[in-house]
Scaffold this motif. Sequence first.
Motif, PDB file in Angstrom:
ATOM      1  N   UNK A 124       1.689   1.372  13.235  1.00  0.00           N
ATOM      2  CA  UNK A 124       0.308   1.835  13.042  1.00  0.00           C
ATOM      3  C   UNK A 124      -0.371   2.087  14.377  1.00  0.00           C
ATOM      4  N   UNK A 125      -0.121   1.238  15.354  1.00  0.00           N
ATOM      5  CA  UNK A 125      -0.760   1.385  16.661  1.00  0.00           C
ATOM      6  C   UNK A 125      -0.388   2.709  17.318  1.00  0.00           C
ATOM      7  N   UNK A 155       0.847  -1.167   0.000  1.00  0.00           N
ATOM      8  CA  UNK A 155       0.000   0.000   0.000  1.00  0.00           C
ATOM      9  C   UNK A 155       0.900   1.240   0.000  1.00  0.00           C
ATOM     10  N   UNK A 156       0.548   2.213  -0.809  1.00  0.00           N
ATOM     11  CA  UNK A 156       1.330   3.449  -0.904  1.00  0.00           C
ATOM     12  C   UNK A 156       1.247   4.240   0.398  1.00  0.00           C
ATOM     13  N   UNK A 157       2.284   5.038   0.657  1.00  0.00           N
ATOM     14  CA  UNK A 157       2.331   5.826   1.883  1.00  0.00           C
ATOM     15  C   UNK A 157       1.175   6.815   1.961  1.00  0.00           C
ATOM     16  N   UNK A 158       0.808   7.434   0.843  1.00  0.00           N
ATOM     17  CA  UNK A 158      -0.310   8.381   0.868  1.00  0.00           C
ATOM     18  C   UNK A 158      -1.618   7.680   1.254  1.00  0.00           C
ATOM     19  N   UNK A 178       5.460  -4.633   6.864  1.00  0.00           N
ATOM     20  CA  UNK A 178       4.483  -5.715   6.960  1.00  0.00           C
ATOM     21  C   UNK A 178       4.756  -6.510   8.225  1.00  0.00           C
ATOM     22  N   UNK A 179       3.722  -7.128   8.749  1.00  0.00           N
ATOM     23  CA  UNK A 179       3.882  -7.955   9.945  1.00  0.00           C
ATOM     24  C   UNK A 179       3.786  -7.154  11.221  1.00  0.00           C
ATOM     25  N   UNK A 180       4.382  -7.688  12.290  1.00  0.00           N
ATOM     26  CA  UNK A 180       4.238  -7.096  13.615  1.00  0.00           C
ATOM     27  C   UNK A 180       4.797  -5.681  13.686  1.00  0.00           C
TER      28      UNK A 180
END
Length: 136
Positions: free
Chosen positions: A89-90, A1-4, A81-83
């Motif tokens: 993101x958290x 997924x792109x950063x934007x 990707x992954x943890x």
Amino acid sequence: MRLSTQLAYLFILALPVASIAWTVTHEEVFREPREWCKDKSQNCHALVPRKFFYLFTCEYCFSHYVAALFLLITQFQMLYEGWRGYLVAWFALVWVANVYMGFFNRLRLDIKHENVAIAVDQTKVNGDPPPPIHKP
């Protein structure tokens, strides 16, 4: 997924996280459970129950759990990707949600200040005594 795209998801997902965290920790609809949790957080002897009940009274603390729930539901990840993507993101989601809550709190304070100023101006015009200020 792109950063934007990731940033768009981040700013959109932070809205319901902020809304839920603010509502549970501040609004009247949850006042009684929140007061019960506050009492438990101050009066429990064991550390774990005190901290557990405290998180329902603090929007910052509670937003971590709401954000984790939203990441579980949406599987949203940032940068990696992954943890590692979930971890980034958290914390990003918690931070943006708390910025939103800070803006909302400031807006509410400004509105209350304007209402008090209007009430004072009206009493000066009418010659009435100033109205009592009610604390929420």
